[in-house]
Design a protein around this motif. Structure first.
Motif, short mmCIF file in Angstrom:
data_model
loop_
_atom_site.label_atom_id
_atom_site.label_comp_id
_atom_site.label_asym_id
_atom_site.label_seq_id
_atom_site.Cartn_x
_atom_site.Cartn_y
_atom_site.Cartn_z
N ILE A 44 0.85 -1.17 0.00
CA ILE A 44 0.00 0.00 0.00
C ILE A 44 0.89 1.22 0.00
O ILE A 44 1.80 1.34 0.83
CB ILE A 44 -0.93 0.01 1.23
N TYR A 45 0.66 2.14 -0.94
CA TYR A 45 1.46 3.34 -1.06
C TYR A 45 0.81 4.47 -0.28
O TYR A 45 -0.38 4.73 -0.43
CB TYR A 45 1.60 3.74 -2.53
N CYS A 46 1.60 5.14 0.56
CA CYS A 46 1.06 6.16 1.45
C CYS A 46 1.85 7.45 1.30
O CYS A 46 3.01 7.44 0.92
CB CYS A 46 1.14 5.71 2.92
N LYS A 47 1.22 8.56 1.66
CA LYS A 47 1.95 9.81 1.79
C LYS A 47 3.03 9.65 2.84
O LYS A 47 2.85 8.96 3.84
CB LYS A 47 0.99 10.93 2.23
N LYS A 48 4.16 10.30 2.63
CA LYS A 48 5.28 10.13 3.55
C LYS A 48 4.94 10.61 4.95
O LYS A 48 5.48 10.12 5.93
CB LYS A 48 6.51 10.89 3.02
N PHE A 282 -1.85 13.43 4.90
CA PHE A 282 -1.58 12.00 4.92
C PHE A 282 -2.76 11.25 4.31
O PHE A 282 -3.88 11.71 4.32
CB PHE A 282 -1.28 11.49 6.33
N GLY A 283 -2.46 10.08 3.78
CA GLY A 283 -3.51 9.27 3.19
C GLY A 283 -2.91 8.11 2.41
O GLY A 283 -1.69 7.99 2.28
N VAL A 284 -3.77 7.22 1.95
CA VAL A 284 -3.36 6.08 1.14
C VAL A 284 -3.53 6.45 -0.32
O VAL A 284 -4.61 6.89 -0.74
CB VAL A 284 -4.20 4.83 1.48
#
Length: 302
Positions: A44-48, A282-284
């Motif tokens: 899952i790619y997320c905001k840093k 932030f978020g996915v």
């Protein structure tokens, strides 16, 4: 022979979604690789900016307390997908807004295992990073709502899930009645028909859709991706995702090679519809996933 990725070249994860800035994202990777022949994997790619939140998330998923590496890892460098086993993926626009966790009261340390096996705390720690594990033996009690009133009941996987869900809802500030979907990722439910509906009812989520999902060690991340589809397409605004397992029910405690690895527990996360462009950033962003069942016959020993 074993699949190519079982010999050290794991082809699972493709590059981040097109909208993801490689310098501003991270991957949370779940990998079920109990043997060389069959596994699930999802990233899952997320905001840093999610790094801080994920530091709290990972312990809620882990079933054994560890001082070293767990089955989940974070990496900033994307891995390329192999043509031999390409990963399916896509964009998502969801935000984690609350987390919770629960663990059984019974604790088994490595020193405890020394008394029943030819092993040592040092041997286990250096090879697995595990110092202790929580085990669900139904000796402790939990306070839950039963028949409309608070009751003390023996702890089981359902009551651990209820406690984790309550913690996630409290942190999120989301009213349980505003939860549109509940998913419980588990391979060892109390109820073979599914624990999610009873957990949803116990925490006040009303009659929203609730179901169990099984994907072994990657189950929680598969649950996030599944909930993310409902949130991203607008059919749900808020979702509650749980990961709960009591794998020690199936452990052979006479096998020192496997009994040291497993523990029991539950973690939960509230997800809301929205991307990572808000004030807190932030978020996915998206996901990539695959499964490989090509070695099914090799799962049976003897």
């Amino acid at each position: 022979p074993p699949p190519r990725h079982a010999r050290g070249d794991d082809p699972c994860i493709s590059s981040p979604p097109p909208s993801a800035d490689g310098d501003n994202t991270l991957q949370v990777i779940g990998n079920n690789s109990t043997n060389a022949y069959a596994h699930h994997k999802v990233a899952i790619y997320c905001k840093k900016r999610t790094t801080i939140q994920m530091k709290f998330l990972l312990p809620t998923i882990a079933l054994c307390l560890s001082e070293g590496a767990s089955s989940f890892s974070i990496t900033n460098a994307p891995q390329r997908s192999s043509s031999a086993l390409a990963a399916a993926g896509g964009k998502m626009a969801v935000r984690p807004v609350g987390i919770g966790s629960a663990a059984p009261q019974t604790l088994i340390t490595n020193v405890d295992l020394e008394s029943v096996h030819d092993t040592s705390d040092e041997w286990i720690r250096t090879r697995t990073g595990i110092q202790e594990r929580r085990v669900l033996v139904n000796e402790g009690t939990r306070s839950v709502i039963q028949d409309g009133a608070d009751a003390e009941v023996h702890e089981n996987l359902r009551t651990l899930g209820i406690e984790a869900a309550k913690g996630a809802l409290a942190m999120s500030g989301v009213d349980p009645k505003d939860i549109d979907l509940v998913i419980c990722a588990t391979s060892s439910p109390d109820d073979l028909f599914g624990d999610a509906p009873s957990i949803a009812n116990a925490v006040g989520c009303g009659n929203c859709p609730a179901f169990d999902l099984t994907a072994a060690c990657s189950g929680f991340l598969f649950g996030i991706v599944t909930a993310g589809q409902f949130l991203s397409n607008g059919s749900a605004q808020n979702a509650l995702v749980l990961g709960a397992d009591a794998l020690t029910r199936w452990v052979d405690w006479e096998d020192r090679n496997s009994c040291i690895l497993f523990g029991d527990g539950a973690g939960a996360m509230v997800l809301s519809n929205g991307d990572g462009d808000g004030e807190d950033g932030f978020g996915v962003l998206g996901y990539a996933m695959h499964s490989n069942g090509g070695g099914y016959a090799d799962l049976k020993c003897g």
